[in-house]
Write a protein that holds these residues in place. Sequence first.
Motif, mmCIF file in Angstrom:
data_model
loop_
_atom_site.group_PDB
_atom_site.id
_atom_site.type_symbol
_atom_site.label_atom_id
_atom_site.label_comp_id
_atom_site.label_asym_id
_atom_site.label_seq_id
_atom_site.Cartn_x
_atom_site.Cartn_y
_atom_site.Cartn_z
ATOM 1 N N ASN A 626 6.132 3.749 -10.191
ATOM 2 C CA ASN A 626 6.060 2.567 -11.045
ATOM 3 C C ASN A 626 6.927 2.797 -12.282
ATOM 4 O O ASN A 626 6.809 3.830 -12.936
ATOM 5 C CB ASN A 626 4.601 2.315 -11.428
ATOM 6 C CG ASN A 626 4.387 1.046 -12.246
ATOM 7 O OD1 ASN A 626 3.377 0.907 -12.905
ATOM 8 N ND2 ASN A 626 5.314 0.104 -12.203
ATOM 9 N N ILE A 635 8.263 -2.657 -12.144
ATOM 10 C CA ILE A 635 8.587 -2.628 -10.719
ATOM 11 C C ILE A 635 7.894 -1.424 -10.103
ATOM 12 O O ILE A 635 7.826 -0.354 -10.716
ATOM 13 C CB ILE A 635 10.120 -2.573 -10.491
ATOM 14 C CG1 ILE A 635 10.428 -2.597 -8.987
ATOM 15 C CG2 ILE A 635 10.755 -1.374 -11.163
ATOM 16 C CD1 ILE A 635 11.902 -2.796 -8.675
ATOM 17 N N TRP A 636 7.339 -1.613 -8.920
ATOM 18 C CA TRP A 636 6.647 -0.502 -8.282
ATOM 19 C C TRP A 636 6.804 -0.553 -6.771
ATOM 20 O O TRP A 636 7.041 -1.606 -6.177
ATOM 21 C CB TRP A 636 5.168 -0.479 -8.664
ATOM 22 C CG TRP A 636 4.333 -1.612 -8.154
ATOM 23 C CD1 TRP A 636 3.637 -1.685 -6.982
ATOM 24 C CD2 TRP A 636 4.086 -2.864 -8.824
ATOM 25 N NE1 TRP A 636 2.977 -2.880 -6.879
ATOM 26 C CE2 TRP A 636 3.242 -3.621 -7.993
ATOM 27 C CE3 TRP A 636 4.507 -3.396 -10.047
ATOM 28 C CZ2 TRP A 636 2.798 -4.898 -8.347
ATOM 29 C CZ3 TRP A 636 4.069 -4.655 -10.400
ATOM 30 C CH2 TRP A 636 3.223 -5.396 -9.549
ATOM 31 N N ALA A 637 6.668 0.627 -6.191
ATOM 32 C CA ALA A 637 6.676 0.773 -4.740
ATOM 33 C C ALA A 637 5.545 1.720 -4.370
ATOM 34 O O ALA A 637 5.372 2.768 -5.000
ATOM 35 C CB ALA A 637 8.014 1.319 -4.248
ATOM 36 N N SER A 638 4.770 1.346 -3.373
ATOM 37 C CA SER A 638 3.680 2.208 -2.918
ATOM 38 C C SER A 638 3.763 2.358 -1.407
ATOM 39 O O SER A 638 4.274 1.473 -0.704
ATOM 40 C CB SER A 638 2.316 1.632 -3.316
ATOM 41 O OG SER A 638 2.068 0.400 -2.653
ATOM 42 N N TYR A 639 3.264 3.484 -0.934
ATOM 43 C CA TYR A 639 3.291 3.760 0.504
ATOM 44 C C TYR A 639 2.057 4.578 0.861
ATOM 45 O O TYR A 639 1.697 5.534 0.160
ATOM 46 C CB TYR A 639 4.554 4.526 0.896
ATOM 47 C CG TYR A 639 4.546 5.038 2.328
ATOM 48 C CD1 TYR A 639 4.614 4.156 3.404
ATOM 49 C CD2 TYR A 639 4.452 6.399 2.586
ATOM 50 C CE1 TYR A 639 4.588 4.623 4.713
ATOM 51 C CE2 TYR A 639 4.444 6.879 3.885
ATOM 52 C CZ TYR A 639 4.505 5.984 4.946
ATOM 53 O OH TYR A 639 4.475 6.446 6.243
ATOM 54 N N ALA A 667 3.110 -0.377 3.109
ATOM 55 C CA ALA A 667 4.047 -0.258 1.990
ATOM 56 C C ALA A 667 4.096 -1.554 1.196
ATOM 57 O O ALA A 667 3.928 -2.650 1.739
ATOM 58 C CB ALA A 667 5.447 0.096 2.505
ATOM 59 N N THR A 668 4.329 -1.407 -0.107
ATOM 60 C CA THR A 668 4.454 -2.552 -1.006
ATOM 61 C C THR A 668 5.637 -2.320 -1.932
ATOM 62 O O THR A 668 5.842 -1.214 -2.437
ATOM 63 C CB THR A 668 3.182 -2.736 -1.852
ATOM 64 O OG1 THR A 668 2.078 -3.004 -1.005
ATOM 65 C CG2 THR A 668 3.340 -3.893 -2.824
ATOM 66 N N LEU A 669 6.419 -3.369 -2.157
ATOM 67 C CA LEU A 669 7.479 -3.369 -3.155
ATOM 68 C C LEU A 669 7.300 -4.621 -3.987
ATOM 69 O O LEU A 669 7.302 -5.736 -3.443
ATOM 70 C CB LEU A 669 8.866 -3.358 -2.495
ATOM 71 C CG LEU A 669 10.064 -3.443 -3.453
ATOM 72 C CD1 LEU A 669 10.103 -2.225 -4.366
ATOM 73 C CD2 LEU A 669 11.366 -3.567 -2.669
ATOM 74 N N GLY A 683 6.688 -10.050 -4.671
ATOM 75 C CA GLY A 683 6.275 -8.854 -3.949
ATOM 76 C C GLY A 683 6.427 -8.971 -2.450
ATOM 77 O O GLY A 683 6.342 -10.067 -1.881
#
Length: 786
Positions: A626, A635-639, A667-669, A683
């Motif tokens: 993040n 802005i963030w990315a998760s996995y 996954a999320t962006l 998103g």
Amino acid sequence: MKNKFFITAIFFILFLNFKTFSQSNPEEKQSLILVLNILEERFQVLFSYADETIKDKTCRVPESSLSLNKSLEQISEETALDFELLNEKYITISPKKKSDDPFEFYERSEFLEEVVVQQYLTKGISKLQDGSLTIRPESFEILPGLIEPDILQTIQSLPGILSSDERVSNINIRGGTHDQNLFLWDGIKMYQSGHFFGLISAFNPYTTGEIRVIKNGTSAIYGDGVSSIIDMRLPDELDGVFKAGMGFNLINSDAFAKIPLSKNSELQISGRRSGTDLFLTPTYEKYFERIFQDSDLKLSELQNEMSIQDETFFFYDFSAKFVSNLSDKDKLRLHLFNAKNSLNYEEVLTLNSISENLKSELSQKNRAAGISYSRDWSETVSTTAQFYVSHYDVDATNFDVSNGQKLVQENEVIDGTGKLDVSIKGAKTHFNTGYQFNEIGIGNLGDVNDPQFKSYVKEVVITHAIYAEASIFPNTNKTNLILGLRANYFDKFNEYTFEPRLNFHQKFAKHFTFEILGELKSQITSQIIDLQKDFLGIENRRWVLANNLKEPTTIDELIFYPIPILKSKQISAGMQFNNDGWLLSAESYLKHVDGITTRSQGFQNQYQFVNSTGSYRIKGIDFLVNKIIHDKFSIWASYTLSDNKYLFPELNNNQDFPNNSDIRHAATLAATYTFKKLKLGFGLNWHSGKPTTMPQDENPLGDDGINYQVPNSMRLDPYLRADISAIYNFNISEKTNGSIGLSVWNVFNEENTLNQYYIINDNQEITQITNSSLELTPNFSFRLYF
């Protein structure tokens, strides 16, 4: 109609009189909470503090001409508190020590719930030192696809939490089923979590002060919830300020108010109701198509071309909290909650010029009432006592026009709970101990007219629990160790469970944090599915109590299958880096839950009508990156990578196989941007497909039904959804603000398959039934705040 008139009348009166409550003399001392809110808005900063630190503190509002530092100096002198600027935006508050006189005692030190990350993804979401995540709807800015801080939609933005079928009544946290999550509303257990049968949270976010999400390392204070704790807390401190708001979107309208009644008491009320039975909107039509697509209502429309259908659907919720400080040391709180979903489905069938009118209906409601009393016996010792009753009830009457069958079903839960907690706070330790009494009665009714059959089963279990917990923080800002133990006694089974809890958190190298969490937990309530078409096929899960049977037992011609006490054990370890707007974290976990039944897992394959007990085991790791730029752009990315498998010793040759909720990759962006009064969010959400079971290729249909392949050996196509949202805030007057919002869910209109199963039709052929996700769904909101 009476409820609508009552709520409308209350808020009309409040609207006309809000200036009377809100006006105050700037020279007079105000509640510190109010002053901090003013400074946060004036200087665009955020304060972090423990509720006990600022309790009962008052001061004058600093003049607008003063700088931030001068304002803090003035407040510090008047309140005997220290203000520490962590950076240009975040400020912590702690008790100030008295003079340097060696013979003078220091003021009482108290445990501060250290905020590790003040802004986690977006403003209003924070991470605390004990590993829990907190959401404050009042400070909430925006998330993709959301224009209002829907509580259970918001928590799905956190790593390791998702709903495999887009419903807030089916949230999977680290592979667990929804009934394995403990939902608390101001300390009261809730058995219904969604409106619109799962698409909207049943809890009004505008009167919720804080939501705490705990995935592991749970405090010993909590029982139940072998998967997670969702602890929703209403504001508990008096600030003497009137607040109110109202608004609407394309599904429902709501209003809330925080009303000072005297110097030492106030009333918090809220009401919300859908307009779905009064007018149709594009959002409602999309929601209706999604939730009812394979229900009895929809299938009846397809199968009975000679019939005419008409449905009426609505939901509402109402909550109230009375807050009274009886003295400087005594506090009294009263709580009321009522939520309901109602569906009436009328069908007129015409055969041989004869019309027959049949009405099916479904009602789901959760009502609760509670009282709590707390007392500060000294500067270090306090007690809190609470008692509540939570009542959940779902009733259905289902007419099958084609065969003239009438089915009546009911599932009722009555939960009476009493708690007593003792808290002792020291300079470097915080000790809690307490007792909890819990009596739960659950009844299930089934009544069929043809063939005639009626059964009613009610079971009651009483649980006694004691717990003790010590929080140790030798270096408050660096080390936090919490050790707890909870012991439960289930009198019906004469069985004890002992549940140790561990929560260790260590900061090092200035910007790094390491944590290790562990817990053992148990639970005696769960939800099962007897038949997929129960309760019109819409709300087909019913609550049941554990019976601890070792094998099937016949009583009064009814067969009772084993339902064990759920028991879980979990351990996790994580690392986090937080500096200069960057947040990087990784957390690995291993969880094992024993005592699940096939009836609780929603099988729609060869195990749909099998009764067996087993377990699931999930191992996984959550990643998050993040970046926050100038407090405007995030802005963030998760996995998440996980492996979730069942083991039922009596099934699949005692071999494990994928869990129905085994989402291997997720996954999320996403990004949010704030420019003055405009907030934007975009998103992307992607995850691998759920497991599914296919009929055999060569011999799909046998004498006993469908011949299936190995269970959950195939997967649905991956899921992909993009969402956008925008909120614009504006000022109407000095005391009145407003906002408008626009969102689009699934903006690219992706056709996602959420579930797939097979049935045998009237022609003795196999038919595939597919559940699809929400299509492109717009929503609009308008709100006013006073």
